[in-house]
Design a protein around this motif. Sequence first.
Motif: not given
Lengths: 318, 498
Positions: B12, B19, B22
């Motif tokens: 991640t 983000r 992931n």
Amino acid sequence: MAKKLLRGDNALSLIALVVLFVISAFASPYFLQVQNLLNILKQVSYSGMIGLGMAFVIIGGGIDLSVGSMTAFIGAVAILVLNALGGGALAIAAAFVVALLLGAASGFFNGIIVTRGRVAPFIVTLGTMAIFRSLTLYIGNAGQFIAQGDKYSNMGMSSLVGIPTAVIVFFAFAFALSVLLNRTRFGRHTCAVGANEKVAAFSAINVNVTRLFSYVITGLMVAVTAVLLSARMNSVNSSNSGQNFEMDAIAAVVIGGTPMTGGRGTIWGVVIGAIILGMINNMLNMLSVSPYLQGTVKGLVIIAAVFIQRGSAKDARA
Amino acid sequence: MTETLVRTTGITKEFSSVRVLNDISIEIRKGEILGIIGENGAGKSTFIKILSGIYAPTRGSIEFGGVAMDLRDAKAAKLAGVSLIPQEFNLVSTLNVYENIFLGDELRLRGGLLDRKGMIARTRELMADLKASVEPEASIGALSVAQKQMVEIAKAIKIESKLLIMDEPTTVLTSHEIEILFGLMRELKARGVTVVYISHKLREVKAICDRVMVLRDGEYICLEDAGALEIDEMARRMVGRELSQIFPPKSAPRGEVLLEVRNLSSPGAFSDVSFDLRAGEILGFSGLIGAGRTEVAEAIMGIRRTSGGGIRVMGRELVPRSPADAVAAGISYLSEDRQGSGVLTSFAVKKNVTLVSLRDYARPFIDSKKELERTAFYVDRFEIKTPSPEARLENLSGGNQQKVSLAKSMDTRPKILIVDEPTRGVDVKAKHDIYAFIRALADEGLAVMFISSELEEIIGMSGRVIVMKEGRAVGELEGDRVNEEEIMYYATGIKGGL
């Protein structure tokens, strides 16, 4: 307006100006006197005006080192014309016209060699810097050019509602050239040429003409400065008139927030930069720092200005 | 059975709490060619940068050959046998080829002096492996883009690595060069080297890869055998919705001839090129890199000197001395080198759009409101994703920059548009958009000269194709003959008598 000033490239320099102003006000009670503030403005107006033209050259990706000796050269010729015609009002007008023509021609000469001749601007204007000074020394036999009559000197010392003429002219040109940079095709093209010459050329912009014109503008601003300064002094000294003006002009541009790499810039930033330099000088005088050390301070301020710009450019990218 | 070389567990990555990747857990097998596909911003480049130790992941771990890898150390990754061919060139233009290949890794004689002969000989071997005609002592500045790519590849394969990662290596290569590269990849694979291959070109991914991983918005979508995944299906999974068709339907109507080029020649670039271009037509220009297609466009735009022949625009003779002449005659050019000669990345979107057409906005002072209105029009029409019309272009993705470039070309209201590699380095969605826009513009009567090195888009877009080889137009194809085989026959000289 204030909001706009705070956003662009001159935001940092404006903050620096305010901080410096407050510090100076506390450092010396004399600082805030109107006469002192006007003096600062008057002192920075001459090289500041040259800085306004220099901004176009730097934004377009160039530099002009010849402006200091060009100031002496044009000032000397202006006084010769003035004296030859008797020093009256018409003589002043003629001196002005000749100075402007000579300024445009000198700028054109720099510009044409940079663009058509493809010689680096640093080298071209280093050369013309030597040429203009040497010609001035030769014509004046290394002495002084002194203006005849009072009219010329009266013009140089004149003021309007207490504000020196040079200051008014400085701000008037700052306004006009700011409009030229931000609101006309020429201004936009100058930025484009400095940002990426190839993109500009592919976008149907005449790169050479744009660059050439930026040197001509600088030459014209030098001419205006040369006349106003020689009138105020009532003379031109062939060996030291205009000395270090290239440094002061470039410093004002850079401190004002225009990057040396070109591509963008600000005209009001030049005004701010020039005033910052003037205020620092003023403060050093009031604190009776040796005049020989003032150059050191100026040098450090320029380096610091570029260093801070570099830092903020990095932040902007991240 | 198959041995696992790399195992990632829950990788991640966050950049300032955004983000971008992931929870990626995959296994990469020894000796396989793994394709990674996804739109721009899907996380492909981030993933491989983590694999090669350039970025440390926010969470997750990687095992390399059964050993946990130090995730913060590019040098350690290199020593472990990971090498990366980056998307952007990392070459020093003032040094020559062999100096670049051995930069930081110089071979030395016993006294500490450089072993020039050894490095030159090794470089020659590497270039022979790549079947590339690049002299070890040539200066980088003198190389073509494709040759530079070969140098970059040579640099990566110089050391026998276990894992070779390639980030869009074929963007600037011609079909022929791509074939050589693929041959080399298969050879490396046979030697047990694992190759991770990132590309926007799905057809190539399908052709060369054993397995394909699809990423979308930082999420793992699937990892399947390339054989089982059709190209349409790859595209669908990348975008997450049905792309009805990559190319808009062709339309037949053709108007009057707008551009006539007759026997145009330019010394050292091309000679005797003739063609007609009609209103509403998309005329493809195909050929290998260096065949002279861009040079023809530059000559029409007045950027390149001509030595003979003529150009007529709407029946009127044009002798362009500068791009301004060509623009005034109604021609616009979208350059192949977006950042080098196309758009100003340090300028606002708005200022790029009006850069060429600024005369329409300045009388003599620039009408900023009108600029904003026009920009809003293009943002809407070309679906440009930008935070604001005042945002600097460098903040936009490649695909959106290219759309701005298209807007800039269209704002002069041209009759003739020359597009040169219009989809280079843009993601599938933006590509699809750009195809649709160009088609729509042609349907509105614009004459389009479509230069591309991607056969797929030449075939998908053009009604007629001119193939160039070594500065000459060697073939003109129409209808059913607009296909890959025919074009390659002419481009490589099997047909066309040269």
